[in-house]
Design an enzyme around this catalytic site. Structure first.
Site, mmCIF file in Angstrom:
data_model
loop_
_atom_site.group_PDB
_atom_site.id
_atom_site.type_symbol
_atom_site.label_atom_id
_atom_site.label_comp_id
_atom_site.label_asym_id
_atom_site.label_seq_id
_atom_site.Cartn_x
_atom_site.Cartn_y
_atom_site.Cartn_z
ATOM 1 N N HIS A 1 3.561 -28.302 -1.861
ATOM 2 C CA HIS A 1 3.724 -27.993 -3.282
ATOM 3 C C HIS A 1 4.733 -26.855 -3.463
ATOM 4 O O HIS A 1 4.415 -25.789 -3.995
ATOM 5 C CB HIS A 1 2.375 -27.630 -3.903
ATOM 6 C CG HIS A 1 2.377 -27.793 -5.397
ATOM 7 N ND1 HIS A 1 1.261 -28.112 -6.128
ATOM 8 C CD2 HIS A 1 3.370 -27.664 -6.301
ATOM 9 C CE1 HIS A 1 1.565 -28.181 -7.415
ATOM 10 N NE2 HIS A 1 2.828 -27.905 -7.559
ATOM 11 N N ARG B 1 2.506 -34.458 -9.798
ATOM 12 C CA ARG B 1 1.117 -34.100 -9.561
ATOM 13 C C ARG B 1 0.487 -35.165 -8.681
ATOM 14 O O ARG B 1 0.676 -36.365 -8.893
ATOM 15 C CB ARG B 1 0.347 -33.991 -10.887
ATOM 16 C CG ARG B 1 0.649 -32.712 -11.680
ATOM 17 C CD ARG B 1 0.066 -31.479 -10.999
ATOM 18 N NE ARG B 1 0.239 -30.246 -11.777
ATOM 19 C CZ ARG B 1 1.279 -29.440 -11.677
ATOM 20 N NH1 ARG B 1 2.284 -29.740 -10.864
ATOM 21 N NH2 ARG B 1 1.349 -28.339 -12.391
ATOM 22 N N GLU C 1 -5.381 -30.282 -3.072
ATOM 23 C CA GLU C 1 -4.518 -29.329 -2.392
ATOM 24 C C GLU C 1 -5.323 -28.076 -2.058
ATOM 25 O O GLU C 1 -6.145 -27.645 -2.851
ATOM 26 C CB GLU C 1 -3.314 -28.976 -3.286
ATOM 27 C CG GLU C 1 -2.423 -30.165 -3.574
ATOM 28 C CD GLU C 1 -1.249 -29.824 -4.492
ATOM 29 O OE1 GLU C 1 -1.045 -28.644 -4.828
ATOM 30 O OE2 GLU C 1 -0.528 -30.755 -4.862
HETATM 31 C C1 8YV Z 1 3.269 -24.492 -9.270
HETATM 32 C C2 8YV Z 1 4.080 -26.375 -10.502
HETATM 33 O O1 8YV Z 1 2.422 -24.507 -10.364
HETATM 34 O O2 8YV Z 1 5.204 -25.359 -12.288
HETATM 35 C C3 8YV Z 1 4.363 -26.228 -11.945
HETATM 36 O O3 8YV Z 1 3.772 -26.998 -12.718
HETATM 37 O O4 8YV Z 1 3.499 -27.315 -10.077
HETATM 38 C C4 8YV Z 1 4.492 -25.356 -9.546
HETATM 39 O O5 8YV Z 1 5.552 -24.615 -10.046
HETATM 40 C C5 8YV Z 1 3.678 -23.100 -9.003
HETATM 41 O O6 8YV Z 1 4.179 -23.167 -7.738
HETATM 42 C C6 8YV Z 1 2.518 -22.122 -9.099
HETATM 43 O O7 8YV Z 1 3.034 -20.866 -9.427
#
Ligand code: 8YV
Length: 328
Positions: free
Chosen positions: A285, A237, A266
């Site tokens: 991401h 994160r 983001e």
């Molecule tokens: C995104 C992620 O949330 O799983 C997580 O925690 O950071 C990523 O997988 C995902 O791309 C949103 O669908």
């Protein structure tokens, strides 16, 4: 009367159809300034919601009086106010495990891309600068047999350690609030205080969930402890890093380079200094962003939502111990 479900991220039509077999479904392709009022209106009568990449606070959910379950298509759940959901008795499910290997693969891609300057040297060719056999001006760093420092040793970090150790002969050092005997036995990983890890590691890679106590965990002092030849890799994160301090460390040579999949805010602003930095490899991401993995995540999240709204205990409740009693 059918229960009502709000879908707030684009999901495959077949899975929307599955939800429609059981519920009244309202779909949004993300939440934008244009559709926010309609989204909030749909939440007010919803019994369940499913999606990702939207941050929910009490204000957004106070009006959702019928809400029983939120199913996030992600392993991370920092988009939610857990104590608020617990107080409301709203279940939260997530998608653990299914994305572990995809994210671990991406971490290795960032390690390799930053070390061997892949993006920069790709641009070198595209700009017509390749006129003769390259020498030290194009040299990168060897990845094999160097030291990888992992902050956090959960599922994804262990998967990275497996790749790094068995695939590249890397030495694994880690810091976590607990020892992890399995990774020490299988990969020879050595646990140590984070200060020592930062001083020894050639690569520093946080793989932590974002929680308030982890906010800006990596700042000026942490980067100053790292070796000038060290590379910072973040696919967890963005908010675990003081991004301004990272930029300064990259600009003044405190550290050599960074490979980033996540950012404080983001999408990353086009005005960010990171955009113009040759010693930074960035991706938007994409840790779990493969067709196979995302389809699997959505299916898991849909299954959990259906189970929760049909009175069963969903298999992937966030920290079940926190939710004891929320559902028999
Ligand atoms: C995104 C992620 O949330 O799983 C997580 O925690 O950071 C990523 O997988 C995902 O791309 C949103 O669908």
């Amino acid at each position: 009367m059918k229960k009502r479900v709000v879908v707030y991220k684009r999901v495959p039509p077949l899975l929307v159809a599955r939800l429609q077999q059981h519920f009244e479904v309202t779909c949004f392709d993300g939440v934008t300034p244009e559709n926010r009022a309609a989204f909030q209106a749909a939440l007010r009568t919803a019994h369940g919601m499913i999606g990702a990449s939207v941050k929910f606070d009490a204000k957004m959910l106070d009006g959702a009086e019928n809400l029983e379950i939120a199913s996030t298509i992600s392993v991370g759940y920092d988009a939610f106010d857990i104590p608020y959901l617990l107080k409301r008795g709203i279940m939260l499910t997530h998608t653990p495990d299914i994305l572990t290997d995809s994210v671990a693969d991406l971490v290795m891609a960032l390690i390799l891309a930053t070390s061997r300057r892949i993006v920069e040297l790709d641009g070198f060719i595209r700009a017509g600068k390749w006129k003769q056999s390259v020498e030290e001006e194009a040299f990168g760093l060897d990845v094999h047999h160097r030291t990888l420092g992992l902050i956090g040793m959960g599922r994804i970090a262990a998967a990275v350690a497996k790749r790094a150790h068995h695939g590249f002969g890397m030495k694994i050092i880690y810091d976590d609030h607990k020892r992890v005997p399995a990774v020490e036995a299988e990969f020879g990983a050595v646990s140590m205080p984070v200060a020592e890890l930062l001083a020894q590691a050639d690569y520093v890679c946080p793989l932590l969930p974002y929680r308030p106590e982890n906010d800006k965990l990596f700042g000026k002092a942490e980067f100053a402890r790292m070796k000038p030849s060290a590379i910072f890799i973040n696919a967890s994160r963005g908010k675990v890093v003081d991004e301004a301090a990272l930029i300064a460390a990259l600009e003044d040579g405190t550290i050599r380079a960074a490979g980033l999949d996540v950012f404080e805010v983001e999408p990353l602003a086009a005005t960010s200094p990171l955009i113009g930095m040759a010693n930074v490899v960035m991706v938007p991401h994409i840790g779990s962003a493969t067709a196979q993995t995302r389809d699997g995540m959505v299916e898991m999240a849909v299954d959990d939502l259906i189970a929760g709204l049909q009175g069963a205990k969903p298999p992937h409740l966030v920290d079940p111990a926190m939710w004891q009693g929320a559902r028999a």
